[in-house]
Design an enzyme around this catalytic site. Structure first.
Site, PDB file in Angstrom:
ATOM      1  N   SER A 144       0.060  -1.325   0.394  1.00  0.00           N
ATOM      2  CA  SER A 144       0.229   0.095   0.355  1.00  0.00           C
ATOM      3  C   SER A 144       1.059   1.446  -0.149  1.00  0.00           C
ATOM      4  O   SER A 144       0.206   2.243   0.439  1.00  0.00           O
ATOM      5  CB  SER A 144      -1.124  -0.272   1.321  1.00  0.00           C
ATOM      6  OG  SER A 144      -0.046   0.173   2.222  1.00  0.00           O
ATOM      7  N   GLY A 145       2.292   1.316  -0.494  1.00  0.00           N
ATOM      8  CA  GLY A 145       2.727   2.485  -0.734  1.00  0.00           C
ATOM      9  C   GLY A 145       2.534   3.362  -2.088  1.00  0.00           C
ATOM     10  O   GLY A 145       1.778   3.081  -2.548  1.00  0.00           O
ATOM     11  N   ASN A 146       3.925   3.753  -1.875  1.00  0.00           N
ATOM     12  CA  ASN A 146       4.297   4.520  -3.444  1.00  0.00           C
ATOM     13  C   ASN A 146       3.720   3.823  -4.977  1.00  0.00           C
ATOM     14  O   ASN A 146       2.645   4.734  -5.309  1.00  0.00           O
ATOM     15  CB  ASN A 146       4.857   5.533  -2.987  1.00  0.00           C
ATOM     16  CG  ASN A 146       5.423   6.097  -2.292  1.00  0.00           C
ATOM     17  OD1 ASN A 146       4.090   7.188  -1.830  1.00  0.00           O
ATOM     18  ND2 ASN A 146       6.484   6.791  -2.339  1.00  0.00           N
ATOM     19  N   CYS A 161      12.872  -0.392 -11.651  1.00  0.00           N
ATOM     20  CA  CYS A 161      12.459   1.030 -12.818  1.00  0.00           C
ATOM     21  C   CYS A 161      13.498   1.400 -13.725  1.00  0.00           C
ATOM     22  O   CYS A 161      12.998   1.603 -15.001  1.00  0.00           O
ATOM     23  CB  CYS A 161      12.176   2.006 -11.634  1.00  0.00           C
ATOM     24  SG  CYS A 161      13.520   2.865 -10.664  1.00  0.00           S
ATOM     25  N   ALA A 204      11.776   8.120  -3.937  1.00  0.00           N
ATOM     26  CA  ALA A 204      12.495   5.992  -3.095  1.00  0.00           C
ATOM     27  C   ALA A 204      12.507   5.792  -2.092  1.00  0.00           C
ATOM     28  O   ALA A 204      12.417   7.408  -1.041  1.00  0.00           O
ATOM     29  CB  ALA A 204      13.784   6.591  -3.391  1.00  0.00           C
ATOM     30  N   GLY A 205      11.326   6.005  -1.895  1.00  0.00           N
ATOM     31  CA  GLY A 205      10.479   4.982  -0.281  1.00  0.00           C
ATOM     32  C   GLY A 205      11.163   3.876   0.429  1.00  0.00           C
ATOM     33  O   GLY A 205      12.237   3.402   0.147  1.00  0.00           O
ATOM     34  N   GLY A 261      10.830   1.059   1.321  1.00  0.00           N
ATOM     35  CA  GLY A 261      10.572   0.369  -0.307  1.00  0.00           C
ATOM     36  C   GLY A 261      12.122  -0.316  -0.885  1.00  0.00           C
ATOM     37  O   GLY A 261      12.861  -1.070  -1.413  1.00  0.00           O
ATOM     38  N   THR A 262      12.038   1.188  -1.708  1.00  0.00           N
ATOM     39  CA  THR A 262      13.014   1.297  -2.901  1.00  0.00           C
ATOM     40  C   THR A 262      14.616   0.955  -2.151  1.00  0.00           C
ATOM     41  O   THR A 262      15.726   0.626  -2.371  1.00  0.00           O
ATOM     42  CB  THR A 262      13.106   2.378  -3.623  1.00  0.00           C
ATOM     43  OG1 THR A 262      11.611   2.310  -4.249  1.00  0.00           O
ATOM     44  CG2 THR A 262      13.912   2.933  -4.546  1.00  0.00           C
TER      45      THR A 262
END
Length: 302
Positions: free
Chosen positions: A12-14, A127, A159-160, A162-163
């Site tokens: 449910s992130g970016n 990405c 970049a959240g 997770g990244t």
């Protein structure tokens, strides 16, 4: 017959939230569930606003439901997807993996869109891979590419967590994709998180070693052709200038090289346009999901 394939988004992130907007517009995919672990996440809140059923209890909750999705799009992290992937397959759910887990074969639409439509799990690489591997593929289908190197520069704020947690997997998975899908004999990938403020649009540089007698016009034409293919699902994908051909030098390792510069502007669905790195992942995943859905729906008819 269902006119659309049912979809669950895990994460449910970016990336998941941007993906939700694209799936809402799809003629072949119907997002029904979004699964996360944070009950207060913006993604779950927006999904509820779209009428999706949501849960913060993770994959266990989804697989415990009586009705299960046809497809799951997962945008969590590599280690989470590696644990969940066999459970999806056991439940008969096709998985599209937006993490660098690389459990299943990798797909980059211009290169191998329809190659793995029967696979239980397909991987969207990264990405940087989605933005640069098409260019390597464009060159390698014309001439042999003994070495290719890509540098992906993305806005740090896009970049959240997770990244950031997946940086090592990013470089390994992208490098492998440059070779296996791009067609280079050897590949290398570098990611740069650009802290500039205001944030910079995603920009990528692709270096391909080529033979001395390479047909430069054919290579340039192939690159333009592939760019136009990517633009069909990512309108903000574009060449910054014409491909540059360089003679051997100390700087380029003594190779004849073609260098391509691209930028990726996002559609601005959930995230700002500078986050083209996320947009190209979600757009490519949607494209692949639609092709899988067409196959699933046609199989149900027959």
């Amino acid at each position: 017959m269902a006119s659309k394939a049912s979809v669950a988004i895990v994460g449910s992130g970016n990336i998941s939230t941007d993906l939700l907007y694209k799936l809402q517009r799809s003629e072949w995919l119907e997002p029904r569930w979004m699964i996360g672990i944070d009950p207060e996440s913006e993604g779950l809140k927006r999904a509820r606003g779209f009428g999706l059923e949501t849960s913060h209890e993770g994959v266990d909750w989804l697989l415990g439901q009586d009705e299960k999705p046809d497809l799951v799009f997962e945008a969590t992290s590599a280690y989470v997807h590696k644990a969940a992937a066999p459970r999806y397959e056991e439940a008969g759910i096709r998985a599209i993996d937006l993490t660098p887990a690389a459990v299943g074969p990798a797909v980059v639409p211009p290169a191998n869109l329809r190659a793995h439509l029967d696979a239980p799990n397909v991987n969207m690489i990264t990405c940087g891979g989605q933005a640069t591997i098409p260019i390597v593929y464009a060159v390698s289908r014309v001439v042999e590419v003994p070495y290719a190197e890509i540098v992906a520069s993305v806005a740090s704020v896009s970049a959240g967590p997770g990244t950031r947690a997946n940086i090592d997997e990013f470089t390994k998975t992208t490098s492998k994709g440059v070779e296996v899908i791009g067609g280079a004999k050897r590949g290398k990938a570098i990611i740069i998180l650009n802290p500039a403020d205001p944030p910079m649009i995603m920009r990528d540089t692709i270096f391909c070693a080529i033979p001395e007698d390479a047909d430069r016009a054919a290579i340039a034409a192939s690159i333009h052709d592939v760019v136009s293919q990517v633009q069909q699902y990512v309108p903000g994908y574009r060449l910054l200038n014409e491909p540059q051909f360089d003679e051997p030098s100390v700087v380029n390792g003594g190779n004849h090289v073609v260098t391509t510069f691209v930028e990726v502007e996002g559609a601005g669905d959930f995230l700002p346009p500078y986050a083209g790195n996320l947009d190209i992942m979600t757009a490519a995943a949607t494209k692949v999901g639609e092709e899988i859905a067409k196959e699933l729906l046609s199989a149900k008819v027959s």
